[in-house]
Design a protein around this motif. Structure first.
Motif, mmCIF file in Angstrom:
data_model
loop_
_atom_site.group_PDB
_atom_site.id
_atom_site.type_symbol
_atom_site.label_atom_id
_atom_site.label_comp_id
_atom_site.label_asym_id
_atom_site.label_seq_id
_atom_site.Cartn_x
_atom_site.Cartn_y
_atom_site.Cartn_z
ATOM 1 N N THR A 129 0.454 -1.132 0.040
ATOM 2 C CA THR A 129 0.002 -0.240 0.050
ATOM 3 C C THR A 129 0.713 1.079 0.047
ATOM 4 O OG1 THR A 129 -0.490 -0.095 2.777
ATOM 5 C CG2 THR A 129 -1.599 -1.052 1.420
ATOM 6 N N ARG A 130 1.915 1.312 0.373
ATOM 7 C CA ARG A 130 3.425 2.276 0.484
ATOM 8 C C ARG A 130 2.821 3.188 1.866
ATOM 9 N NH1 ARG A 130 7.088 -0.134 -1.109
ATOM 10 N NH2 ARG A 130 8.387 2.221 -0.757
ATOM 11 N N GLN A 131 1.885 2.873 2.553
ATOM 12 C CA GLN A 131 1.297 3.651 3.524
ATOM 13 C C GLN A 131 2.192 2.974 4.756
ATOM 14 O OE1 GLN A 131 -2.698 2.833 3.426
ATOM 15 N NE2 GLN A 131 -3.473 4.849 2.699
ATOM 16 N N GLY A 132 2.392 3.857 6.112
ATOM 17 C CA GLY A 132 2.643 3.662 7.161
ATOM 18 C C GLY A 132 1.322 3.445 8.403
ATOM 19 N N THR A 133 2.234 3.343 9.337
ATOM 20 C CA THR A 133 1.094 4.280 10.710
ATOM 21 C C THR A 133 1.608 5.160 11.878
ATOM 22 O OG1 THR A 133 0.041 1.538 10.435
ATOM 23 C CG2 THR A 133 -0.514 3.030 12.698
ATOM 24 N N VAL A 134 1.121 5.106 12.077
ATOM 25 C CA VAL A 134 0.927 6.664 13.117
ATOM 26 C C VAL A 134 0.301 6.931 14.234
ATOM 27 C CG1 VAL A 134 1.495 9.310 13.515
ATOM 28 C CG2 VAL A 134 1.846 8.513 11.313
ATOM 29 N N ARG A 135 0.735 5.917 14.894
ATOM 30 C CA ARG A 135 0.371 6.106 16.400
ATOM 31 C C ARG A 135 -0.043 7.606 16.913
ATOM 32 N NH1 ARG A 135 2.238 0.894 18.980
ATOM 33 N NH2 ARG A 135 0.631 0.601 20.637
ATOM 34 N N ILE A 136 -1.601 7.814 17.898
ATOM 35 C CA ILE A 136 -1.892 8.886 18.224
ATOM 36 C C ILE A 136 -2.418 8.334 19.549
ATOM 37 C CG2 ILE A 136 -2.818 11.274 18.019
ATOM 38 C CD1 ILE A 136 -3.574 11.102 14.786
ATOM 39 N N ALA A 137 -2.384 9.182 21.033
ATOM 40 C CA ALA A 137 -2.007 9.129 21.872
ATOM 41 C C ALA A 137 -3.238 9.807 22.573
ATOM 42 C CB ALA A 137 -1.507 9.777 22.987
ATOM 43 N N LEU A 138 -4.271 8.970 22.458
ATOM 44 C CA LEU A 138 -5.561 10.016 23.816
ATOM 45 C C LEU A 138 -5.766 9.891 25.101
ATOM 46 C CD1 LEU A 138 -7.513 9.111 20.358
ATOM 47 C CD2 LEU A 138 -6.819 11.286 20.483
ATOM 48 N N ALA A 139 -6.582 10.671 25.805
ATOM 49 C CA ALA A 139 -7.189 10.335 26.805
ATOM 50 C C ALA A 139 -8.437 9.600 26.741
ATOM 51 C CB ALA A 139 -7.288 12.025 27.325
ATOM 52 N N TYR A 140 -8.870 9.281 28.008
ATOM 53 C CA TYR A 140 -10.083 7.660 28.154
ATOM 54 C C TYR A 140 -11.317 9.113 27.653
ATOM 55 C CZ TYR A 140 -14.070 5.521 29.509
ATOM 56 O OH TYR A 140 -15.400 5.271 28.981
ATOM 57 N N ASP A 141 -12.146 8.484 27.004
ATOM 58 C CA ASP A 141 -13.241 8.732 26.473
ATOM 59 C C ASP A 141 -14.135 7.974 26.514
ATOM 60 O OD1 ASP A 141 -15.495 10.944 24.890
ATOM 61 O OD2 ASP A 141 -14.807 12.539 26.458
ATOM 62 N N LYS A 142 -15.061 8.330 26.750
ATOM 63 C CA LYS A 142 -16.795 7.420 26.536
ATOM 64 C C LYS A 142 -17.396 7.238 25.067
ATOM 65 C CE LYS A 142 -20.416 10.218 27.476
ATOM 66 N NZ LYS A 142 -21.561 10.064 28.795
ATOM 67 N N ALA A 143 -16.236 7.581 24.243
ATOM 68 C CA ALA A 143 -16.715 8.679 22.434
ATOM 69 C C ALA A 143 -15.867 7.577 21.957
ATOM 70 C CB ALA A 143 -16.676 9.480 22.174
ATOM 71 N N LEU A 144 -14.505 7.251 22.483
ATOM 72 C CA LEU A 144 -13.404 6.644 22.021
ATOM 73 C C LEU A 144 -13.680 4.984 22.082
ATOM 74 C CD1 LEU A 144 -11.194 9.506 23.110
ATOM 75 C CD2 LEU A 144 -11.809 9.291 20.719
ATOM 76 N N ARG A 145 -13.988 4.679 21.849
ATOM 77 C CA ARG A 145 -14.292 3.230 21.173
ATOM 78 C C ARG A 145 -13.381 2.094 20.378
ATOM 79 N NH1 ARG A 145 -19.663 5.753 21.614
ATOM 80 N NH2 ARG A 145 -21.092 5.038 23.118
ATOM 81 N N PRO A 146 -12.598 1.369 21.370
ATOM 82 C CA PRO A 146 -11.419 0.468 20.390
ATOM 83 C C PRO A 146 -11.976 0.118 19.390
ATOM 84 C CG PRO A 146 -10.995 0.653 22.509
ATOM 85 C CD PRO A 146 -12.492 1.330 22.862
ATOM 86 N N GLY A 147 -11.680 -0.024 18.084
ATOM 87 C CA GLY A 147 -12.283 -1.085 16.874
ATOM 88 C C GLY A 147 -13.042 0.175 16.438
ATOM 89 N N GLY A 148 -13.557 1.024 16.528
ATOM 90 C CA GLY A 148 -13.635 1.946 15.785
ATOM 91 C C GLY A 148 -12.908 2.661 14.705
ATOM 92 N N PHE A 149 -13.749 3.057 13.768
ATOM 93 C CA PHE A 149 -13.446 4.708 12.634
ATOM 94 C C PHE A 149 -13.052 5.572 13.148
ATOM 95 C CE2 PHE A 149 -12.858 6.133 8.746
ATOM 96 C CZ PHE A 149 -11.234 5.073 8.356
ATOM 97 N N ALA A 150 -11.797 6.129 12.535
ATOM 98 C CA ALA A 150 -12.269 8.131 12.743
ATOM 99 C C ALA A 150 -11.063 8.752 11.737
ATOM 100 C CB ALA A 150 -11.344 7.431 14.141
ATOM 101 N N ALA A 151 -11.176 9.761 11.941
ATOM 102 C CA ALA A 151 -10.788 10.786 10.519
ATOM 103 C C ALA A 151 -9.877 11.389 11.466
ATOM 104 C CB ALA A 151 -11.288 11.626 10.231
ATOM 105 N N ALA A 152 -8.081 12.083 11.135
ATOM 106 C CA ALA A 152 -7.936 12.523 11.936
ATOM 107 C C ALA A 152 -7.188 13.926 11.549
ATOM 108 C CB ALA A 152 -6.901 11.802 12.406
ATOM 109 N N GLU A 153 -6.638 15.434 11.821
ATOM 110 C CA GLU A 153 -6.382 15.961 11.146
ATOM 111 C C GLU A 153 -4.778 16.456 11.980
ATOM 112 O OE1 GLU A 153 -8.468 19.350 10.737
ATOM 113 O OE2 GLU A 153 -9.427 18.772 9.192
ATOM 114 N N ILE A 154 -3.437 16.022 11.390
ATOM 115 C CA ILE A 154 -2.565 16.169 12.177
ATOM 116 C C ILE A 154 -1.775 17.899 11.533
ATOM 117 C CG2 ILE A 154 -0.006 14.598 12.191
ATOM 118 C CD1 ILE A 154 -1.559 12.840 11.754
ATOM 119 N N THR A 155 -1.729 18.389 12.665
ATOM 120 C CA THR A 155 -0.374 19.502 11.822
ATOM 121 C C THR A 155 0.658 19.227 11.855
ATOM 122 O OG1 THR A 155 -2.030 20.562 13.761
ATOM 123 C CG2 THR A 155 -0.371 21.912 13.403
ATOM 124 N N SER A 156 0.828 19.818 10.491
ATOM 125 C CA SER A 156 2.815 19.203 10.510
ATOM 126 C C SER A 156 3.211 20.709 11.175
ATOM 127 C CB SER A 156 2.665 18.148 9.251
ATOM 128 O OG SER A 156 2.072 19.607 8.149
#
Length: 395
Positions: free
Chosen positions: A287-314
């Motif tokens: 796929t020519r892709q790599g994985t970036v791991r973004i640490a998050l604090a707990y929140d009930k809306a963050l359910r493991p296995g769910g799909f999400a979108a991210a905007e990373i400030t570079s």
């Protein structure tokens, strides 16, 4: 029309003048022929008169009307460089919990998914009736070994008192000393076996290795469990979450550990602040892709296995900023139309960056001084000549 009437009157007089006297039938036939000739000459005269009156020339073709297009010269301005990515949510440190001991029948399950637990807290218990009896047996063996050790010690002490009087030999004293030492060793052995059994009893309580959040439970009372089987519980250490964002390798090269990101799970419009804590050391060759791991604090809306979108400030860059109406795309990628020499339309391929309410950042392809078609680009083709009109400044 006046010329036509004159001609008809002239020919009528000619007919009357040359009309012969004779049979009426012949006279009528001669008149019909003569009238046909007159009608044909009149028609020809009418056509000639029309051509003469119209000038005999075709109208000159009109020049084509050029379309008017609105243009903008974007210039360059500081914009935040954002990288968009998608991926799955997961526990940052997921802990599978199973049976550490020999297992048995589950008697109680004390937690449910979503519960918070402390380090060492009992999650479930396994039946221990057999182990309790074995523990009692070993405790009794300790008492017996201690009694033998006391008897051996007393006999040794008596022999030591009698040896000076000659009633007991030195060899007998040494033999009794060895008997006493063996009895004490049996005491220590029994105590060690008893401690081992108590440890086994404790392992029949399935405990949390660390404080955290219970994510899943795969155990019910009455179930037979054993060591080496599937995990019975899954916990998130300290409730910490993360997003596994997949990025192209060229975007991955622009990031560093510690950069901030905003994660938005599917089904909610709330963005959660996080930061990159790990960058993939390898790239997937397929796929020519790599994985970036973004640490998050707990929140009930963050359910493991769910799909999400991210905007990373570079970072921040100076780049042209265009409205979305100016940027188009096809199978070759993103592009804009600019007005080149002689006011002709030219296609320019561009690389887009962050998208915000202010517009789309153009990271490459434009210097900012070009005349860019603001809208209606879908109706233009490269090479078309147009009349450019500069967009009015917003109030």
């Amino acid at each position: 029309m006046k010329a036509m009437n004159v001609e008809q009157g002239f020919w009528r007089k000619r007919v009357d003048a040359i009309e012969p006297a004779g049979d009426d039938h012949d006279v009528r036939a001669s008149r019909r022929k003569l009238w046909l000739i007159v009608a044909a000459i009149a028609a020809v005269g009418a056509i000639i008169a029309y051509v003469m009156l119209s000038g005999g020339e075709k109208p000159a073709p009109q020049a084509p009307v050029l379309p008017r297009v609105t243009i903008v010269v974007p210039g360059r301005q500081p914009v935040t460089d954002l990288i968009s990515a998608t991926g799955n949510l997961a526990a940052r440190r997921e802990m599978p919990v199973g049976v550490a001991g020999e297992g048995g029948i589950v008697t109680r399950v004390l937690v449910e998914p979503g519960d918070w637990v402390g380090k060492g807290q009992v999650l479930a218990t396994v039946d221990r009736q057999v182990q309790v009896q074995q523990s009692a047996q070993m405790h009794a063996q300790i008492a017996a070994a201690q009694a033998d050790a006391r008897l051996a010690q007393n006999e040794l002490e008596r022999a030591q008192k009698l040896v000076s009087r000659g009633f007991v030999s030195q060899a007998d004293v040494e033999r009794r000393t060895a008997t006493r030492d063996a009895a004490l060793a049996r005491v220590r052995l029994s105590q060690a076996q008893y401690g081992e059994m108590n440890a086994r009893l404790a392992r029949l309580d399935i405990r949390s290795p660390e404080a955290g959040l219970v994510l899943a439970r795969a155990i019910e009372p009455g179930q037979i469990v054993s060591s080496g089987g599937d995990p019975l519980f899954r916990l998130a250490k300290n409730g910490e979450m993360e997003m596994l964002a997949r990025l192209a390798e060229n975007d991955l090269a622009r990031l560093a550990v510690g950069q901030s990101a905003t994660v938005t799970p599917v089904g909610t419009r709330t963005g959660f602040k996080g930061q990159i804590w790990q960058l993939a050391p390898i790239i997937d060759p397929q796929t020519r892709q790599g994985t970036v791991r973004i640490a998050l604090a707990y929140d009930k809306a963050l359910r493991p296995g769910g799909f999400a979108a991210a905007e990373i400030t570079s970072g921040r860059v100076d780049a042209p900023l265009l409205p979305e109406s100016a940027v188009q795309s096809d199978e070759k990628g993103n592009f804009v139309y600019i007005i080149g020499a002689e006011d002709k339309v030219v296609r320019r391929d561009v690389k887009t960056g962050a998208v915000s309410n202010a517009g789309i950042a153009i990271l490459s392809g434009l210097s900012g001084n070009e005349r860019v078609v603001l809208s209606a680009g879908a109706f233009l083709n490269p090479g078309d000549k147009v009349i450019p009109e500069r967009a009015k400044a917003r109030p």
